[in-house]
Design a protein around this motif. Sequence first.
Motif, PDB file in Angstrom:
ATOM      1  N   THR A 167      -6.112  -3.939   8.805  1.00 59.66           N
ATOM      2  CA  THR A 167      -7.000  -4.674   9.684  1.00 59.66           C
ATOM      3  C   THR A 167      -6.563  -4.252  10.925  1.00 59.66           C
ATOM      4  O   THR A 167      -7.467  -4.518  11.680  1.00 59.66           O
ATOM      5  N   VAL A 168      -5.422  -3.371  11.150  1.00 60.49           N
ATOM      6  CA  VAL A 168      -5.030  -3.027  12.534  1.00 60.49           C
ATOM      7  C   VAL A 168      -5.636  -1.335  12.736  1.00 60.49           C
ATOM      8  O   VAL A 168      -5.376  -0.925  13.763  1.00 60.49           O
ATOM      9  N   GLY A 169      -6.481  -0.972  12.038  1.00 64.33           N
ATOM     10  CA  GLY A 169      -7.206   0.358  12.058  1.00 64.33           C
ATOM     11  C   GLY A 169      -6.146   1.552  11.866  1.00 64.33           C
ATOM     12  O   GLY A 169      -6.711   2.653  11.858  1.00 64.33           O
ATOM     13  N   ARG A 170      -5.005   1.339  11.171  1.00 63.05           N
ATOM     14  CA  ARG A 170      -4.181   2.492  10.629  1.00 63.05           C
ATOM     15  C   ARG A 170      -4.640   2.810   9.326  1.00 63.05           C
ATOM     16  O   ARG A 170      -4.684   1.940   8.568  1.00 63.05           O
ATOM     17  N   GLN A 171      -4.783   4.029   8.924  1.00 60.13           N
ATOM     18  CA  GLN A 171      -5.089   4.669   7.808  1.00 60.13           C
ATOM     19  C   GLN A 171      -3.951   5.037   7.104  1.00 60.13           C
ATOM     20  O   GLN A 171      -2.881   5.707   7.776  1.00 60.13           O
ATOM     21  N   ARG A 172      -3.718   4.694   5.826  1.00 61.93           N
ATOM     22  CA  ARG A 172      -2.741   5.135   4.784  1.00 61.93           C
ATOM     23  C   ARG A 172      -3.322   5.787   3.672  1.00 61.93           C
ATOM     24  O   ARG A 172      -4.314   5.139   3.071  1.00 61.93           O
ATOM     25  N   VAL A 173      -2.937   7.130   3.248  1.00 61.18           N
ATOM     26  CA  VAL A 173      -3.512   7.653   2.042  1.00 61.18           C
ATOM     27  C   VAL A 173      -2.576   7.108   1.129  1.00 61.18           C
ATOM     28  O   VAL A 173      -1.309   7.240   0.829  1.00 61.18           O
ATOM     29  N   MET A 174      -3.166   6.647  -0.105  1.00 59.55           N
ATOM     30  CA  MET A 174      -2.476   6.027  -1.196  1.00 59.55           C
ATOM     31  C   MET A 174      -2.301   7.065  -2.265  1.00 59.55           C
ATOM     32  O   MET A 174      -1.369   7.013  -3.295  1.00 59.55           O
ATOM     33  N   GLY A 175      -3.013   8.184  -2.221  1.00 56.96           N
ATOM     34  CA  GLY A 175      -2.704   9.285  -3.208  1.00 56.96           C
ATOM     35  C   GLY A 175      -4.233   9.873  -3.633  1.00 56.96           C
ATOM     36  O   GLY A 175      -5.286   9.769  -3.138  1.00 56.96           O
ATOM     37  N   GLU A 176      -4.004  10.572  -4.974  1.00 59.39           N
ATOM     38  CA  GLU A 176      -5.258  11.335  -5.251  1.00 59.39           C
ATOM     39  C   GLU A 176      -5.178  11.170  -6.622  1.00 59.39           C
ATOM     40  O   GLU A 176      -4.240  10.473  -7.411  1.00 59.39           O
ATOM     41  N   VAL A 177      -6.711  11.058  -7.149  1.00 62.05           N
ATOM     42  CA  VAL A 177      -6.921  11.143  -8.642  1.00 62.05           C
ATOM     43  C   VAL A 177      -7.584  12.332  -9.117  1.00 62.05           C
ATOM     44  O   VAL A 177      -8.362  12.967  -8.323  1.00 62.05           O
ATOM     45  N   TYR A 178      -6.933  13.036 -10.068  1.00 67.28           N
ATOM     46  CA  TYR A 178      -7.478  14.345 -10.731  1.00 67.28           C
ATOM     47  C   TYR A 178      -8.373  13.873 -11.864  1.00 67.28           C
ATOM     48  O   TYR A 178      -8.084  13.112 -12.663  1.00 67.28           O
TER      49      TYR A 178
END
Length: 228
Positions: free
Chosen positions: A61-72
């Motif tokens: 909500t504050v505009g910070r991006q977090r990478v959760m991971g990948e899906v293969y």
Amino acid sequence: MDDLKRNPLFQNVPEEALRDAARVVTQRHFAAGEIVVAQDAQGEALHLLTCGVVRVSRVSTVGRQRVMGEVYAPGVIGETAVLSGRERSATVQALGEVTTLMLHRTHFQQLLQRHPQVLWNLSVMLVERVTFLNDELIAFGLNTQAALSHVFLHLYRQRLAAGVPEPATLPLSTTDIMQRISSSRETVSRVMRTLAGLGMVQATPNTVVLLDPEGLGDLTLEEADPAE
């Protein structure tokens, strides 16, 4: 049919279930960088990933991006929004050429009602996801070293299961790592030096090579830096 058989959602299902699914899925192709599903969009369909790899990320909500991971591939994308009827909780972006089989909510519901094994497979997938998230919360709540070890090992195991060449060479830069664990560059660099000193990893500007994956998984809390 072959793509459906390889997908975890359709493991060990009757042939009739595969035929029913094959009649209603739509093949989609995505170029590198293209968005497969977008955060906050309506989730009317899920995607069965048949070729390639995608990255899952979320903007707070504050505009910070977090990478959760990948899906293969083979994998499933977007089932949570389809099940809940809510908006997408994350954005999924193709990291290279990606092919999916798109399955709309109505058809998905029909498959679940007609074929209990598909519902069972879905339940197993969701349980595995909850277990992973619990492990992630524990690791992230300990220290940065535990968080990094968790991220590295999970990505390594994904690449190993997908048959990716050189699975221990992870395509991660310092910025990528920062976005995964929401930590500063200084902290990430410091912990990476610690792991390198332990003979666990070797870092280049755009990769992290796991020198001892089993040892990385066996690191004790006593070996971690309590200040991290």
